[in-house]
Every structure is written in structure tokens, then in C-alpha cells.
Design a protein around this motif. Sequence first.
Motif, PDB file in Angstrom:
ATOM      1  N   LYS A 148       0.827  -1.217   0.000  1.00  0.00           N
ATOM      2  CA  LYS A 148       0.000   0.000   0.000  1.00  0.00           C
ATOM      3  C   LYS A 148       0.863   1.268   0.000  1.00  0.00           C
ATOM      4  O   LYS A 148       0.509   2.267  -0.630  1.00  0.00           O
ATOM      5  CB  LYS A 148      -0.938   0.021   1.216  1.00  0.00           C
ATOM      6  CG  LYS A 148      -1.865  -1.195   1.358  1.00  0.00           C
ATOM      7  CD  LYS A 148      -2.953  -1.253   0.315  1.00  0.00           C
ATOM      8  CE  LYS A 148      -4.010  -2.299   0.604  1.00  0.00           C
ATOM      9  NZ  LYS A 148      -3.700  -3.651   0.184  1.00  0.00           N
ATOM     10  N   ALA A 149       2.005   1.231   0.694  1.00  0.00           N
ATOM     11  CA  ALA A 149       2.880   2.417   0.754  1.00  0.00           C
ATOM     12  C   ALA A 149       3.429   2.736  -0.636  1.00  0.00           C
ATOM     13  O   ALA A 149       3.443   3.890  -1.071  1.00  0.00           O
ATOM     14  CB  ALA A 149       4.014   2.190   1.744  1.00  0.00           C
ATOM     15  N   LYS A 150       3.842   1.696  -1.361  1.00  0.00           N
ATOM     16  CA  LYS A 150       4.388   1.889  -2.709  1.00  0.00           C
ATOM     17  C   LYS A 150       3.292   2.371  -3.660  1.00  0.00           C
ATOM     18  O   LYS A 150       3.523   3.214  -4.532  1.00  0.00           O
ATOM     19  CB  LYS A 150       4.985   0.563  -3.203  1.00  0.00           C
ATOM     20  CG  LYS A 150       5.981   0.740  -4.326  1.00  0.00           C
ATOM     21  CD  LYS A 150       6.715  -0.554  -4.639  1.00  0.00           C
ATOM     22  CE  LYS A 150       7.657  -0.336  -5.807  1.00  0.00           C
ATOM     23  NZ  LYS A 150       8.142  -1.585  -6.386  1.00  0.00           N
ATOM     24  N   PHE A 151       2.086   1.834  -3.480  1.00  0.00           N
ATOM     25  CA  PHE A 151       0.925   2.236  -4.266  1.00  0.00           C
ATOM     26  C   PHE A 151       0.675   3.740  -4.094  1.00  0.00           C
ATOM     27  O   PHE A 151       0.581   4.488  -5.076  1.00  0.00           O
ATOM     28  CB  PHE A 151      -0.292   1.411  -3.801  1.00  0.00           C
ATOM     29  CG  PHE A 151      -1.619   1.816  -4.371  1.00  0.00           C
ATOM     30  CD1 PHE A 151      -1.813   1.922  -5.739  1.00  0.00           C
ATOM     31  CD2 PHE A 151      -2.705   2.064  -3.521  1.00  0.00           C
ATOM     32  CE1 PHE A 151      -3.065   2.278  -6.264  1.00  0.00           C
ATOM     33  CE2 PHE A 151      -3.946   2.418  -4.029  1.00  0.00           C
ATOM     34  CZ  PHE A 151      -4.120   2.529  -5.403  1.00  0.00           C
ATOM     35  N   VAL A 152       0.614   4.196  -2.847  1.00  0.00           N
ATOM     36  CA  VAL A 152       0.381   5.624  -2.569  1.00  0.00           C
ATOM     37  C   VAL A 152       1.546   6.467  -3.092  1.00  0.00           C
ATOM     38  O   VAL A 152       1.335   7.534  -3.680  1.00  0.00           O
ATOM     39  CB  VAL A 152       0.126   5.856  -1.063  1.00  0.00           C
ATOM     40  CG1 VAL A 152       0.185   7.342  -0.708  1.00  0.00           C
ATOM     41  CG2 VAL A 152      -1.232   5.271  -0.662  1.00  0.00           C
ATOM     42  N   ASN A 153       2.783   5.987  -2.910  1.00  0.00           N
ATOM     43  CA  ASN A 153       3.962   6.707  -3.443  1.00  0.00           C
ATOM     44  C   ASN A 153       3.803   7.013  -4.929  1.00  0.00           C
ATOM     45  O   ASN A 153       4.097   8.123  -5.384  1.00  0.00           O
ATOM     46  CB  ASN A 153       5.240   5.853  -3.301  1.00  0.00           C
ATOM     47  CG  ASN A 153       5.774   5.827  -1.887  1.00  0.00           C
ATOM     48  OD1 ASN A 153       5.209   6.460  -1.001  1.00  0.00           O
ATOM     49  ND2 ASN A 153       6.842   5.084  -1.659  1.00  0.00           N
TER      50      ASN A 153
END
Length: 234
Positions: free
Chosen positions: A96-101
Motif C-alpha cells: 500500500k505504501a508503494k501504491f500511494v507513493n
Amino acid sequence: SGVTTDEEEEKKIKKIVDVGCGIGGSSRYLASKFGAESIGITLSPVQAKRANDLAAAQSLAHKVSFQVADALEQPFEDGKFDLVWSMESGEHMPDKAKFVNELVRVVAPGGRIIIVTWCHRNLSEGEKALQPWEQNLLDRICKTFYLPAWCSTDDYVHLLQSHSLQDIKCADWSENVAPFWPAVIRTALTWKGLVSLLRSGMKSIKGALTMPLMIEGYKKGVIKFGIITCRKPL
């Protein structure tokens, strides 16, 4: 001037990306609504082809296009889009963090991000995790739909806050989509529905049998249909 900020913002939307576009329904709608260009990305070549065919059939091929690409490694330069839209794809993202990034990277300064996604409920103060029965229910759903771990709208808000985004808002839209679930199950359980399920194979049958779990999760307040939106500072 009497023009609201929303109207002013809408006028500035010239380029849109639809992250996890499926067969392109959102892209076609948004491109028409804003008179903007929209690019949709999906991991499925079948979906991308179908989406392009539908755009052509609706005379939107000059405005809307679809390609195979990974939401976690988008093939676009930084700050390319005025609106970054993701509907019902966040739940498929393993990181999810990479997605938001990536959403934050490709949105233009002053542009808007809108994420519409299935989430689990927010944890109460002092809670470290969901109740075991809640986690068990989510695990069973994930297993059927091949989904990675779920998160909450609060988790998305915290991720967006870590990028210093502005105007972060979220809402629970569960009640708006609740009527849609029983209809899906009713269709699956008619004779015609069962025949088409059998034709489409085991995966669809497992999916249909998981619908009652989704309804149970919704009714007990574990599963939420959330929207999270924010703006990138100029």
C-alpha cells in the motif's frame, strides 16, 4: 466571482490516469465529464483490449486509451496528471505504501488524488489489531479473491499525511453500495446465473460463494467501502 473552488478545480482537469482501470468505465465517464484525456492502466491485456474496444465503440478513442502497466511502477513521468483516480484497485495492491507513493509521484502539483477502495474498519483508540473473528473473516475473503492484506481508511490517511498532502478527507460510502450485494447474490442463485457461473469455472463459483462473507462483514461493520481524497501542494 461566484465560481466555487470546485468548479475552478474541475476546469483545470485536462489529464487523468485511471489506476487499475478494469474495462475502463471510470475513464470513459471521467473523460466525458471533464472533457479531459484519460489513460487507464491494468495488469490484464484482456481488460486493456476490451476497454480500448469499448472506447472506440463510444467514439472516445481520441480521448481515452488503455495500456498494460503496473500500478506500483507506473510508466509515466512525475507530475503528469491533474486527477489520479483509483477505484476498487487499492485492495489488490500488495504494497500500500508503494501504491500511494506512485499516486503521489504522478499527480501534478495542485492536482487531486481520489482513492475508492474496500477497507476494514478503523481501529478504535487503544486497539492494536482487529478482533480475531474479524481477521478470520477477512482472511477467508482474501483467499477466495486472491487479495493481499486489507488496510483501513486511517492507514491511507496516514500514508498521504507522510507525503505532506493537503486537504485530506475521507468518507465511508458503505451504505451507498450495500444494496448492490444482495442483487449480485440473487443473480448468481437464479438458474441462469448458476449455469453461467458453471460455464465460467471454479474461480467465479468461489467468488459468488464469498459474497455472503462480504455481506456479513459489511453488516457487522468490519468491511467498509471508503473514499479518500487529497491534493498535492502547488
